[in-house]
Motif scaffolding. Structure first.
Motif, PDB file in Angstrom:
ATOM      1  N   ASN A 188       0.863  -1.178   0.000  1.00 28.54           N
ATOM      2  CA  ASN A 188       0.000   0.000   0.000  1.00 28.54           C
ATOM      3  C   ASN A 188       0.902   1.230   0.000  1.00 28.54           C
ATOM      4  O   ASN A 188       1.335   1.682   1.057  1.00 28.54           O
ATOM      5  CB  ASN A 188      -0.921  -0.017   1.225  1.00 28.54           C
ATOM      6  CG  ASN A 188      -1.689   1.284   1.393  1.00 28.54           C
ATOM      7  OD1 ASN A 188      -1.986   1.964   0.415  1.00 28.54           O
ATOM      8  ND2 ASN A 188      -1.987   1.641   2.638  1.00 28.54           N
TER       9      ASN A 188
ATOM     10  N   SER B  72      -4.790  -7.826   6.624  1.00 28.24           N
ATOM     11  CA  SER B  72      -6.217  -8.115   6.674  1.00 28.24           C
ATOM     12  C   SER B  72      -6.449  -9.434   7.384  1.00 28.24           C
ATOM     13  O   SER B  72      -5.788 -10.437   7.092  1.00 28.24           O
ATOM     14  CB  SER B  72      -6.785  -8.181   5.247  1.00 28.24           C
ATOM     15  OG  SER B  72      -8.175  -8.426   5.259  1.00 28.24           O
TER      16      SER B  72
ATOM     17  N   SER C 288      -7.337  -0.390   2.184  1.00 30.08           N
ATOM     18  CA  SER C 288      -8.435  -0.947   2.980  1.00 30.08           C
ATOM     19  C   SER C 288      -8.160  -2.397   3.348  1.00 30.08           C
ATOM     20  O   SER C 288      -7.897  -3.235   2.473  1.00 30.08           O
ATOM     21  CB  SER C 288      -9.746  -0.866   2.195  1.00 30.08           C
ATOM     22  OG  SER C 288     -10.783  -1.542   2.876  1.00 30.08           O
ATOM     23  N   SER C 289      -8.286  -2.725   4.626  1.00 26.83           N
ATOM     24  CA  SER C 289      -8.106  -4.108   5.066  1.00 26.83           C
ATOM     25  C   SER C 289      -9.245  -5.017   4.618  1.00 26.83           C
ATOM     26  O   SER C 289      -9.120  -6.238   4.663  1.00 26.83           O
ATOM     27  CB  SER C 289      -7.973  -4.167   6.595  1.00 26.83           C
ATOM     28  OG  SER C 289      -9.166  -3.710   7.200  1.00 26.83           O
ATOM     29  N   SER C 290     -10.355  -4.422   4.183  1.00 27.04           N
ATOM     30  CA  SER C 290     -11.499  -5.206   3.715  1.00 27.04           C
ATOM     31  C   SER C 290     -11.552  -5.298   2.193  1.00 27.04           C
ATOM     32  O   SER C 290     -12.560  -5.726   1.630  1.00 27.04           O
ATOM     33  CB  SER C 290     -12.805  -4.612   4.252  1.00 27.04           C
ATOM     34  OG  SER C 290     -12.977  -3.281   3.795  1.00 27.04           O
ATOM     35  N   SER C 291     -10.473  -4.919   1.522  1.00 30.29           N
ATOM     36  CA  SER C 291     -10.449  -4.952   0.062  1.00 30.29           C
ATOM     37  C   SER C 291     -10.690  -6.356  -0.471  1.00 30.29           C
ATOM     38  O   SER C 291     -10.317  -7.364   0.153  1.00 30.29           O
ATOM     39  CB  SER C 291      -9.098  -4.447  -0.450  1.00 30.29           C
ATOM     40  OG  SER C 291      -9.020  -4.558  -1.866  1.00 30.29           O
TER      41      SER C 291
ATOM     42  N   GLN D  15      -8.387  -2.290  -3.417  1.00 37.73           N
ATOM     43  CA  GLN D  15      -8.254  -1.088  -2.587  1.00 37.73           C
ATOM     44  C   GLN D  15      -7.114  -1.293  -1.592  1.00 37.73           C
ATOM     45  O   GLN D  15      -7.345  -1.752  -0.469  1.00 37.73           O
ATOM     46  CB  GLN D  15      -9.563  -0.803  -1.853  1.00 37.73           C
ATOM     47  CG  GLN D  15     -10.736  -0.517  -2.768  1.00 37.73           C
ATOM     48  CD  GLN D  15     -12.033  -0.393  -1.992  1.00 37.73           C
ATOM     49  OE1 GLN D  15     -12.553  -1.359  -1.434  1.00 37.73           O
ATOM     50  NE2 GLN D  15     -12.548   0.831  -1.931  1.00 37.73           N
TER      51      GLN D  15
ATOM     52  N   THR E 263      -0.559  -3.247   4.056  1.00 38.58           N
ATOM     53  CA  THR E 263      -1.813  -3.400   4.786  1.00 38.58           C
ATOM     54  C   THR E 263      -1.991  -4.863   5.181  1.00 38.58           C
ATOM     55  O   THR E 263      -1.683  -5.760   4.393  1.00 38.58           O
ATOM     56  CB  THR E 263      -3.006  -2.965   3.911  1.00 38.58           C
ATOM     57  OG1 THR E 263      -2.862  -1.573   3.576  1.00 38.58           O
ATOM     58  CG2 THR E 263      -4.333  -3.177   4.621  1.00 38.58           C
TER      59      THR E 263
END
Length: 215
Positions: A104, A111, A180-183, A177, A109
């Motif tokens: 990133n 997740s 974003s950890s939820s990508s 993304q 990042t």
């Protein structure tokens, strides 16, 4: 911690599995080696698994405690050709904590994921992460995280005094993304498994706690 110094990068590289498509490569698994890596600055010694320069290095450390519930340390150093790398604490894609990371910008990042079937793992709130350091240069991206909830989960736990099976997965495709950890992220290009004795990964409790509190 400086992940991307020359000594770190020239160490043989490894990768681990989390998604669904190909089966682990027997030839790749045979090239995997385990060793001990000690960081002079933090005094933390890690169990290191490596294979070829095409894949990441994975390093694990745990505190020397008798409890079955404890925090864990994970380092990933991956070539910039990889869009994400994943690590399975239970040795397979499903029903165990999955640590997925990706570059990133100049950092990385992490997740927290969990899978119940052969589809993209969902977010997993029972394992939480503290990023201790992350970086990226022209050749590699790297991250170190402390995980609360990766040593014991519904249906399993780490064996601190014997052999554990871990797994990994990697993909060359960047995530949708990166911040974003939820990508969402694509299916892996390669996977692998390895067995290792976690007694090699044990760190004195005081050293472990100092390290995860230091950043």
């Amino acid at each position: 911690m400086h992940f991307l110094n020359s000594a770190f990068i020239t160490t043989a590289l490894l990768a681990s599995s989390v998604l669904s498509a190909p089966s682990p490569s027997p030839d790749l698994d045979k090239r995997q080696t385990t060793s001990k890596y000690c960081d002079a600055k933090s005094s933390v010694c890690y169990l290191e698994v490596s294979t070829t320069p095409l894949y990441p290095i994975f390093r694990i450390a745990i505190p020397d405690v008798t409890s079955t519930t404890f925090d864990t340390l994970l380092q990933i150093v991956a070539p910039v050709s990889l869009g994400w790398a994943g690590f399975s604490w239970g040795g397979g894609m499903t029903l165990n904590p999955l640590t997925v990371a990706w570059p990133n910008g100049n950092k990385a990042t992490v997740s927290s994921r969990w899978a119940t079937g052969r589809s993209t793992p969902s977010m997993y709130s029972s394992a939480t992460y503290k990023t201790l350091s992350s970086s990226k240069n022209a050749t590699h991206w790297a991250i170190e995280v402390a995980c609360t909830g990766c040593s014991k989960w519904s249906g399993g736990n780490l064996n601190t005094n014997g052999i554990n099976t871990f797994a990994w997965a990697v993909s060359k495709t960047p995530v949708a993304q990166p911040a974003s950890s939820s990508s969402s992220f694509s299916v892996h290009n390669n996977v692998g498994t390895f067995a290792a004795d976690l007694t090699t990964a044990k760190v004195p409790q005081s050293v472990f706690q100092q390290h995860i509190k230091s950043p």
